[in-house]
Write an enzyme that holds these catalytic residues in place. Structure first.
Site, PDB file in Angstrom:
ATOM      1  N   SER A  28       1.681 -22.028  14.542  1.00  0.00           N
ATOM      2  CA  SER A  28       1.959 -23.051  15.540  1.00  0.00           C
ATOM      3  C   SER A  28       3.381 -23.597  15.401  1.00  0.00           C
ATOM      4  CB  SER A  28       0.957 -24.203  15.399  1.00  0.00           C
ATOM      5  OG  SER A  28       1.314 -25.279  16.236  1.00  0.00           O
ATOM      6  N   HIS A  60      -5.997 -17.183  28.019  1.00  0.00           N
ATOM      7  CA  HIS A  60      -5.189 -17.645  26.894  1.00  0.00           C
ATOM      8  C   HIS A  60      -3.795 -18.141  27.267  1.00  0.00           C
ATOM      9  CE1 HIS A  60      -4.453 -18.167  22.770  1.00  0.00           C
ATOM     10  NE2 HIS A  60      -4.763 -16.983  22.292  1.00  0.00           N
ATOM     11  N   TYR A 116       2.049 -12.728  27.841  1.00  0.00           N
ATOM     12  CA  TYR A 116       0.916 -12.764  28.754  1.00  0.00           C
ATOM     13  C   TYR A 116       1.228 -12.263  30.162  1.00  0.00           C
ATOM     14  CZ  TYR A 116      -1.308 -15.489  25.095  1.00  0.00           C
ATOM     15  OH  TYR A 116      -1.839 -15.879  23.899  1.00  0.00           O
ATOM     16  N   PRO A 130      -9.602 -14.757  24.324  1.00  0.00           N
ATOM     17  CA  PRO A 130     -10.472 -15.024  23.176  1.00  0.00           C
ATOM     18  C   PRO A 130     -11.712 -15.787  23.622  1.00  0.00           C
ATOM     19  CG  PRO A 130      -8.695 -16.620  23.230  1.00  0.00           C
ATOM     20  CD  PRO A 130      -8.461 -15.684  24.387  1.00  0.00           C
ATOM     21  N   SER A 135      -5.528 -14.064  13.016  1.00  0.00           N
ATOM     22  CA  SER A 135      -5.407 -15.489  13.302  1.00  0.00           C
ATOM     23  C   SER A 135      -6.461 -16.273  12.536  1.00  0.00           C
ATOM     24  CB  SER A 135      -5.570 -15.743  14.806  1.00  0.00           C
ATOM     25  OG  SER A 135      -5.330 -17.095  15.111  1.00  0.00           O
ATOM     26  N   GLN A 136      -6.024 -17.360  11.929  1.00  0.00           N
ATOM     27  CA  GLN A 136      -6.966 -18.291  11.320  1.00  0.00           C
ATOM     28  C   GLN A 136      -7.376 -19.301  12.389  1.00  0.00           C
ATOM     29  OE1 GLN A 136      -7.282 -21.240   7.485  1.00  0.00           O
ATOM     30  NE2 GLN A 136      -5.349 -21.261   8.577  1.00  0.00           N
TER      31      GLN A 136
END
Length: 635
Positions: A445, A329, A90, A103, A545-546
């Protein structure tokens, strides 16, 4: 200057009871790296890479020294990769936040009969935000526990405490993630309300009393009336935050030359969050257009200036019913955004608005409009930012697609992980469109560890490639039973890598750590990190991404490379929501074409499963080996 100035909580720190993130064995990572890239590069290139990797990992080689330094770093701090990852993912990124980084969560469309309806909704939402923040301030939020693989493990909660206390400060070369400091006598808490490109300070605590919904409605009504006053309108300063990070840093320096601007910036940077009251966008409000409005506001000609992208949480409420959250984010992952959003929507459904239609019985001070002094230099930056945002708006190709033929229930009946199944389908769809595999990012994660964020599941496995080739190149020649075996191999490879990733044993964070340690030691960059293979396989053409939800809403984001796709998906019982994004100026991508291919591939995978009953699966397939996996969300 530290990358993150952490606020020290008064209560016990949740993450201290968790283990530290491990440093994987060097040889394990190097072997896995070769396995991950072999089928993504040419044979000649892979031969060169193999020699380079073996040299790096040899006794006495650079890898041995860097691994030793990394282990020393692990012993000294809570999370050895946190700062490295935050900067790389980032803070060093110079691209504009909208589309490229931030997002959004798109809420169910609302129906407002008039402006008062909209303001009642906003007051109720703000009340929910304050309730949620009270839980955070009291450290009363229940600890999350992992589901899916390694279920039941407690997860690090530190990301939650950055929701309303963080701010991303632009810098010329690197941004800074700043946490607000606590003090003995804190100033009254406030939010910033954006309306018609203007910014207003709404104190939510006055004389040590939190405003109720009646008071909030009264203050929001005053703000809208102030914003309607065309004579007092100021330039849309929020557009500056939509620009590239270096350009915004330069513009902010120009703004800071005037004390009026410094005061206004200070109020925004210290607020809890933003509430953006939007005018109607004037578009057909299908899912795709609502997603676009949330991602970029339609540019400076529509609502694009009614934002302040540096603040982690921006709640958007449009007069036309387009509502949701825009998220900066860097402080937290998508699952934290989901949990907060679900709390708010459930709060608003389960707790009737306490708004009384009568005027507030308390005489409240009027909200304050933030003022700006715009020098010719600042006006030049504004014009440039407006143009750059408009280019971004024109370039984004978004397709929100609801696959209705089946959902995760059907996949679970096959005894497969829904996440792994969908990841294989994404590989299948890309191969069908392009005839080749590409490096793929799926966030996993690592909150099982102190200060854990994410690592990468490299979903473009050799096993997935073998399956999709059998479904395309060998469509008529490969028997269904063999295709089914290859599908199981792909599912199991995906699941195995997922377990590695959530256990802190994936390769991407480890390689990043080794690379960054080499920079800190001022070593000549090891060949493994200048090798063409390393850079090409770190260009994630598919960024996936889920982001599952239990409430009706969906998450979306933009691609991470110019010729790539963003693919966010939300598997529900009987359907799957896909948000596919790409850039129009790339000749290699088209979101609608990819979504269509994805539909076809999901249908073919269903038909294959139906054709091959449970008795036809491989005899060595262990029951439950591919249980559903639930991971974190986008980088």
């Amino acid at each position: 200057m530290p990358v993150l100035e952490r606020e020290q909580p008064k209560g016990p720190k949740d993450s201290n009871v968790l283990p530290k993130l491990p440093v994987p064995p060097l040889q394990q990572t190097l072997d896995m790296y070769l396995k991950c890239v072999e089928h993504l590069v040419s044979k000649e290139q892979f031969r060169k890479t193999k020699v380079i990797v073996e040299k790096f990992g040899a006794p006495g080689g650079a890898g041995e020294l860097l691994q030793k330094k990394l282990l020393e770093r692990r012993d000294k701090i809570d999370n050895w990769v946190y700062d490295y990852w935050l900067e790389d993912m980032y803070l060093n990124n110079r691209l504009a936040l909208p589309v490229n980084s931030s997002p959004v969560m798109v809420f169910p469309k609302q129906t407002f009969r008039d402006r008062n309806d909209m303001l009642r909704f906003a007051a109720h939402l703000i009340s929910g935000v304050l309730e949620y923040k009270a839980l955070l301030d009291g450290r009363a939020l229940p600890v999350d526990h992992a589901r899916g693989q390694l279920a039941g493990t407690p997860l690090c909660m530190e990301q939650y405490y950055r929701l309303f206390t963080s701010y991303r400060l632009p810098g010329p070369k690197q941004d800074t993630l700043v946490a607000q400091k606590s003090s003995v006598m804190p100033e009254p808490e406030h939010i910033i309300v954006a309306c018609k490109n203007q910014f207003f300070v709404l104190d939510v605590v006055i004389n040590f009393r939190r405003l109720n919904e009646t008071d909030l409605f009264t203050q929001l009504d005053k703000i809208m009336k102030m914003a309607d006053n065309a004579e007092e309108r100021l330039p849309p300063i929020g557009l500056l935050t939509s620009d590239g990070r270096t350009q915004w840093a330069e513009a902010r320096s120009a703004l800071m030359k005037d004390s009026t601007n410094r005061d206004s910036l200070d109020m925004i940077e210290r607020c809890l969050c933003l509430v953006c009251l939007d005018d109607p966008c004037g578009l057909d409000l299908n899912d795709t257009n609502r997603a676009l409005q949330m991602l970029h506001g339609g540019g400076h000609t529509k609502i694009g200036g009614n934002r302040w992208y540096d603040k982690p949480m921006q709640f958007v409420i449009g007069m036309d019913g387009v509502c949701g959250v825009v998220c900066e984010h860097s402080p937290f992952e998508g699952i934290i955004l989901v949990q907060c959003s679900e709390y708010l929507l459930k709060y608003m459904r389960g707790s009737p608005s306490k708004l009384v239609r009568a005027a507030s019985v308390t005489e409240l001070p009027a909200p304050r409009r933030l003022h700006w002094k715009c020098s010719p230099e600042v006006q030049g930056f504004l014009a440039s930012s407006a143009d750059n945002l408009q280019r971004l708006v024109r370039n984004l190709d978004m397709e929100v697609y609801m696959f209705r033929l089946y959902g995760k229930d059907f996949i679970k009946k096959q005894k497969m992980s829904p996440d792994a199944f969908i990841q294989v389908a994404l590989q299948f769809a890309f191969y069908r469109c392009n005839g080749r595999p590409v490096s793929t990012y799926e966030s996993a994660s690592i909150r099982r560890f102190r200060e854990g964020r994410v690592d990468n599941i490299r979903s473009a496995t050799a096993e997935a490639l073998a399956f999709v080739k059998s479904m395309t190149d060998g469509k008529s020649s490969v028997p269904a039973a063999e295709k089914m075996k290859k599908l199981w191999d792909a599912i199991n490879a995906q699941t195995s890598y997922t377990v590695l990733a959530i256990s802190g044993m994936a390769i991407d964070n480890h390689l990043l750590g080794l690379r960054t340690i080499a920079q800190e030691l001022k070593m000549e960059k090891p060949d493994i990190f200048t090798d063409e293979t390393y850079w090409t396989t770190n260009q994630f053409i598919l960024s996936t991404s889920q982001v599952p939800t239990t409430v009706e809403m969906f998450c979306c984001y933009g691609p991470v490379v110019p010729n790539g796709y963003g693919a966010c998906y939300n598997p529900q019982q009987d359907h799957i929501i896909f948000c596919v994004s790409s850039f129009r100026d790339s000749t290699e991508t088209c979101s609608a074409v990819f979504a269509k291919a994805l539909e076809e591939c999901l249908v073919e995978m269903r038909d294959l499963c139906n054709k091959c009953n449970a008795a036809a699966k491989p005899s060595d397939q262990k029951e439950g080996a591919a249980k559903p996996v639930k991971n974190g969300s986008k980088p």
